[in-house]
Design a protein around this motif. Structure first.
Motif, PDB file in Angstrom:
ATOM      1  N   ILE A 180     -64.506 -34.461 -15.136  1.00 24.31           N
ATOM      2  CA  ILE A 180     -65.142 -33.536 -16.068  1.00 24.31           C
ATOM      3  C   ILE A 180     -64.203 -33.293 -17.244  1.00 24.31           C
ATOM      4  O   ILE A 180     -63.015 -33.611 -17.179  1.00 24.31           O
ATOM      5  CB  ILE A 180     -65.484 -32.185 -15.396  1.00 24.31           C
ATOM      6  N   VAL A 181     -64.747 -32.723 -18.307  1.00 22.31           N
ATOM      7  CA  VAL A 181     -63.933 -32.344 -19.462  1.00 22.31           C
ATOM      8  C   VAL A 181     -63.562 -30.871 -19.298  1.00 22.31           C
ATOM      9  O   VAL A 181     -64.421 -29.994 -19.388  1.00 22.31           O
ATOM     10  CB  VAL A 181     -64.689 -32.571 -20.783  1.00 22.31           C
ATOM     11  N   THR A 182     -62.299 -30.606 -19.043  1.00 26.09           N
ATOM     12  CA  THR A 182     -61.835 -29.248 -18.795  1.00 26.09           C
ATOM     13  C   THR A 182     -61.254 -28.622 -20.064  1.00 26.09           C
ATOM     14  O   THR A 182     -61.061 -29.293 -21.083  1.00 26.09           O
ATOM     15  CB  THR A 182     -60.744 -29.250 -17.714  1.00 26.09           C
ATOM     16  N   TYR A 183     -60.937 -27.339 -19.955  1.00 24.31           N
ATOM     17  CA  TYR A 183     -60.255 -26.660 -21.065  1.00 24.31           C
ATOM     18  C   TYR A 183     -58.913 -27.339 -21.337  1.00 24.31           C
ATOM     19  O   TYR A 183     -58.572 -27.615 -22.496  1.00 24.31           O
ATOM     20  CB  TYR A 183     -60.044 -25.186 -20.719  1.00 24.31           C
ATOM     21  N   ASP A 184     -58.161 -27.629 -20.279  1.00 26.39           N
ATOM     22  CA  ASP A 184     -56.871 -28.306 -20.453  1.00 26.39           C
ATOM     23  C   ASP A 184     -57.054 -29.667 -21.110  1.00 26.39           C
ATOM     24  O   ASP A 184     -56.251 -30.083 -21.950  1.00 26.39           O
ATOM     25  CB  ASP A 184     -56.180 -28.488 -19.101  1.00 26.39           C
ATOM     26  N   GLY A 185     -58.121 -30.367 -20.721  1.00 28.97           N
ATOM     27  CA  GLY A 185     -58.372 -31.694 -21.265  1.00 28.97           C
ATOM     28  C   GLY A 185     -58.619 -31.684 -22.759  1.00 28.97           C
ATOM     29  O   GLY A 185     -58.373 -32.680 -23.449  1.00 28.97           O
ATOM     30  N   LYS A 186     -59.103 -30.562 -23.274  1.00 30.21           N
ATOM     31  CA  LYS A 186     -59.361 -30.452 -24.712  1.00 30.21           C
ATOM     32  C   LYS A 186     -58.170 -29.909 -25.489  1.00 30.21           C
ATOM     33  O   LYS A 186     -57.946 -30.303 -26.638  1.00 30.21           O
ATOM     34  CB  LYS A 186     -60.573 -29.541 -24.960  1.00 30.21           C
ATOM     35  N   TRP A 187     -57.411 -28.998 -24.862  1.00 30.19           N
ATOM     36  CA  TRP A 187     -56.480 -28.201 -25.652  1.00 30.19           C
ATOM     37  C   TRP A 187     -55.021 -28.234 -25.204  1.00 30.19           C
ATOM     38  O   TRP A 187     -54.149 -27.840 -25.975  1.00 30.19           O
ATOM     39  CB  TRP A 187     -56.950 -26.739 -25.672  1.00 30.19           C
ATOM     40  N   ILE A 188     -54.733 -28.678 -23.977  1.00 29.51           N
ATOM     41  CA  ILE A 188     -53.357 -28.627 -23.469  1.00 29.51           C
ATOM     42  C   ILE A 188     -52.805 -30.048 -23.395  1.00 29.51           C
ATOM     43  O   ILE A 188     -53.068 -30.796 -22.438  1.00 29.51           O
ATOM     44  CB  ILE A 188     -53.288 -27.942 -22.088  1.00 29.51           C
ATOM     45  N   ALA A 189     -52.028 -30.428 -24.407  1.00 24.38           N
ATOM     46  CA  ALA A 189     -51.619 -31.822 -24.591  1.00 24.38           C
ATOM     47  C   ALA A 189     -50.798 -32.376 -23.436  1.00 24.38           C
ATOM     48  O   ALA A 189     -50.838 -33.578 -23.162  1.00 24.38           O
ATOM     49  CB  ALA A 189     -50.849 -31.966 -25.899  1.00 24.38           C
ATOM     50  N   GLU A 190     -50.043 -31.532 -22.751  1.00 29.98           N
ATOM     51  CA  GLU A 190     -49.180 -32.032 -21.678  1.00 29.98           C
ATOM     52  C   GLU A 190     -49.888 -32.066 -20.321  1.00 29.98           C
ATOM     53  O   GLU A 190     -49.282 -32.435 -19.307  1.00 29.98           O
ATOM     54  CB  GLU A 190     -47.914 -31.173 -21.566  1.00 29.98           C
TER      55      GLU A 190
END
Length: 251
Positions: free
Chosen positions: A137-147
Motif C-alpha cells: 500500500i501507499v503509506t504516509y511514510d511512503g509519501k513523506w519520510i525519505a528514509e
C-alpha cells in the motif's frame, strides 16, 4: 472566491467536500455503478461496534476525512477482528475522527491523472523490493519520510505497462469517476486491480499535488507536456471560464 466573483483553478467546494468524505465519495461512485471496494464506516459518536461489521478480511482502515495518506501505515491492513479493534482504537484515539474500513484489494495500484478531459499516461506504484511481511500500500511514510522502507520501495512508474484492453478499461473508469464527482480542470483517480484484473476505484483526489516533482507533473511529461505548459493549461481553464462568464453577463 465565488461569492467575491473571482475565478479560480481547480475544483469547486462542492466537489472538494464530496471527495474529502470517503463514504460520500463511495456512495456517489456506487450510484453511477462504478466499482469501488465494499466498505463500512465507524462513527466516533456512536462508538466502535463490530456487531454490524460485515466485510471480508483483510480490510484496510482509513480516516474518513483525510488525504495525503495521513493515518495510513503498515498496520492499516488488518486480517482478523482483534487486529481490527486494535487499529480502530489507535486511529480513533490518535486522530479523533470517523474511520472507514474497506475490503482490501490485493493487486496492482494505478494512478490516473486527468487534465481537463484528457487522461494522461497511467502511473503504477512499483512495490518491488518491499518486504513480504508489509502490505503493498501507499503509506504516509511512503509519501513523506525519505528514509523509510516504504519510501524506498514504493516507486511510481509512468507510463505503466498495460495492454491495450486494460488501458482502455482503466481510462474509461477513471473518466467516469471524474465526472461522477463533478471534477473539473485536474484531478487524480486511484485504482486497484484485483486478482482477476477488475478495476476498483479506491480514491478520487480533486486536489492532487501539481508541484514540479509530483506524480501529476510526471504523467504530464510522459504525455509530452512541459511543466510550464501544464501550469498554463490549468490557468487557462479558469481564464476561459471568466471570459465565458463575462460574455454571458454582456448578453
Amino acid at each position: 472566491f465565488e461569492l467575491l466573483g473571482f475565478e479560480y483553478t481547480g475544483n469547486t467546494p462542492f466537489c472538494l467536500g464530496n471527495c474529502l468524505n470517503k463514504e460520500r465519495t463511495k456512495n456517489i461512485l456506487r450510484s453511477f455503478k462504478i466499482r469501488t471496494p465494499k466498505s463500512f464506516t465507524f462513527h466516533r459518536n456512536t462508538g466502535i461496534n463490530l456487531k454490524k461489521f460485515d466485510l471480508k478480511f483483510p480490510v484496510i482502515l482509513k480516516l474518513l476525512n483525510e488525504d495525503a495518506s495521513i493515518g495510513i501505515s503498515e498496520y492499516s491492513v488488518v486480517n482478523n477482528p482483534d487486529d481490527l479493534k486494535k487499529q480502530l482504537d489507535f486511529l480513533s484515539g490518535t486522530y479523533k475522527q470517523d474511520i472507514i474500513a474497506e475490503e482490501y484489494i490485493d493487486g496492482r495500484e494505478l494512478n490516473v491523472a486527468i487534465l481537463g478531459t484528457t487522461v494522461l499516461p497511467v502511473s503504477e506504484i512499483d512495490f518491488t523490493g518491499l518486504p513480504e511481511n508489509l502490505p503493498k500500500i501507499v503509506t504516509y511514510d511512503g509519501k513523506w519520510i525519505a528514509e523509510s522502507t516504504y519510501y524506498t520501495f514504493t516507486k511510481p512508474k509512468c507510463p505503466a505497462d498495460l495492454d491495450k484492453k486494460l488501458k482502455k478499461k482503466i481510462t474509461t473508469i477513471a473518466l467516469e469517476a471524474f465526472y461522477a464527482l463533478s471534477c473539473r480542470d485536474y484531478a487524480r483517480v486511484d485504482i486497484r486491480l484485483d486478482k482477476s484484473g477488475r478495476p476498483y476505484v479506491i480514491e478520487v483526489n480533486p486536489n492532487p499535488d501539481i508541484s514540479e516533482d509530483s506524480g501529476f507533473a510526471r504523467a504530464a511529461a510522459a504525455k509530452g507536456i512541459s511543466y510550464p505548459d501544464l501550469l498554463n493549461t490549468i490557468a487557462n481553464f479558469a481564464i476561459n471560464r471568466k471570459k465565458n462568464d463575462s460574455k454571458s453577463q454582456a448578453v
